[in-house]
Design a protein around this motif. Structure first.
Motif, PDB file in Angstrom:
ATOM      1  N   MET A   7     -14.135   3.300  -8.704  1.00 11.22           N
ATOM      2  CA  MET A   7     -13.516   3.771  -9.943  1.00 11.22           C
ATOM      3  C   MET A   7     -14.031   2.996 -11.151  1.00 11.22           C
ATOM      4  SD  MET A   7     -11.846   6.331  -9.185  1.00 11.22           S
ATOM      5  CE  MET A   7     -10.611   7.171  -8.277  1.00 11.22           C
ATOM      6  N   LEU A  10     -17.537   4.274 -11.933  1.00  7.67           N
ATOM      7  CA  LEU A  10     -17.464   5.576 -12.597  1.00  7.67           C
ATOM      8  C   LEU A  10     -17.017   5.405 -14.046  1.00  7.67           C
ATOM      9  CD1 LEU A  10     -15.896   7.714  -9.737  1.00  7.67           C
ATOM     10  CD2 LEU A  10     -18.152   8.064 -10.771  1.00  7.67           C
ATOM     11  N   VAL A  17     -11.583   9.650 -14.302  1.00  2.74           N
ATOM     12  CA  VAL A  17     -11.244  10.274 -13.022  1.00  2.74           C
ATOM     13  C   VAL A  17      -9.735  10.385 -12.900  1.00  2.74           C
ATOM     14  CG1 VAL A  17     -11.415  10.074 -10.515  1.00  2.74           C
ATOM     15  CG2 VAL A  17     -13.287   9.245 -11.950  1.00  2.74           C
ATOM     16  N   LEU A  35      -9.233  16.628  -7.647  1.00  5.43           N
ATOM     17  CA  LEU A  35     -10.011  15.598  -8.320  1.00  5.43           C
ATOM     18  C   LEU A  35     -10.569  16.208  -9.594  1.00  5.43           C
ATOM     19  CD1 LEU A  35     -11.463  12.762  -8.170  1.00  5.43           C
ATOM     20  CD2 LEU A  35     -13.379  14.015  -7.151  1.00  5.43           C
ATOM     21  N   MET A  37     -12.865  15.127 -13.025  1.00  3.54           N
ATOM     22  CA  MET A  37     -13.703  14.141 -13.707  1.00  3.54           C
ATOM     23  C   MET A  37     -14.099  14.723 -15.054  1.00  3.54           C
ATOM     24  SD  MET A  37     -16.083  12.615 -10.646  1.00  3.54           S
ATOM     25  CE  MET A  37     -16.399  14.132  -9.745  1.00  3.54           C
ATOM     26  N   PHE A  59     -13.369  14.293  -2.612  1.00  2.00           N
ATOM     27  CA  PHE A  59     -14.319  13.371  -3.236  1.00  2.00           C
ATOM     28  C   PHE A  59     -15.756  13.826  -2.980  1.00  2.00           C
ATOM     29  CE2 PHE A  59     -11.022   9.982  -3.580  1.00  2.00           C
ATOM     30  CZ  PHE A  59     -11.238   9.665  -4.907  1.00  2.00           C
ATOM     31  N   GLY A  62     -16.695  16.617  -5.269  1.00  2.00           N
ATOM     32  CA  GLY A  62     -16.837  16.124  -6.639  1.00  2.00           C
ATOM     33  C   GLY A  62     -18.109  15.326  -6.840  1.00  2.00           C
TER      34      GLY A  62
END
Length: 80
Positions: A7, A10, A17, A35, A37, A59, A62
């Motif tokens: 995280m 990202l 996120v 999810l 983003m 995940f 994504g």
């Protein structure tokens, strides 16, 4: 790479996120994991949203979509 490192990486890459699990959808047997983003790291294409019955699949969907975007996303292959 653990979840916190993921995280943080990202976030430093310009990606916000949001992860959600929906108890109502879980009891209905639907896809409870969502999810989302967004942010400047995704470029002009806007945001990414995935839904799935499992967290890992959510995940993976994504990250697959994120790797297809412009930018340095090769490091995401480490966590797939």
């Amino acid at each position: 790479m653990n979840m916190e490192q993921l995280m943080e990486k990202l976030g430093r890459s310009g990606v916000t996120v949001i992860l959600k699990v929906d108890d109502e959808r879980m009891t209905e047997g639907a896809e409870p994991w969502t999810l989302v983003m967004s942010g400047p790291g995704l470029g002009p294409e806007g945001f990414i949203r995935t839904e799935s019955s499992s967290l890992s699949d959510c995940f993976e969907q994504g990250f697959t979509r994120l790797r297809s975007r412009p930018g340095n996303w090769e490091w995401l292959a480490e966590i797939s």
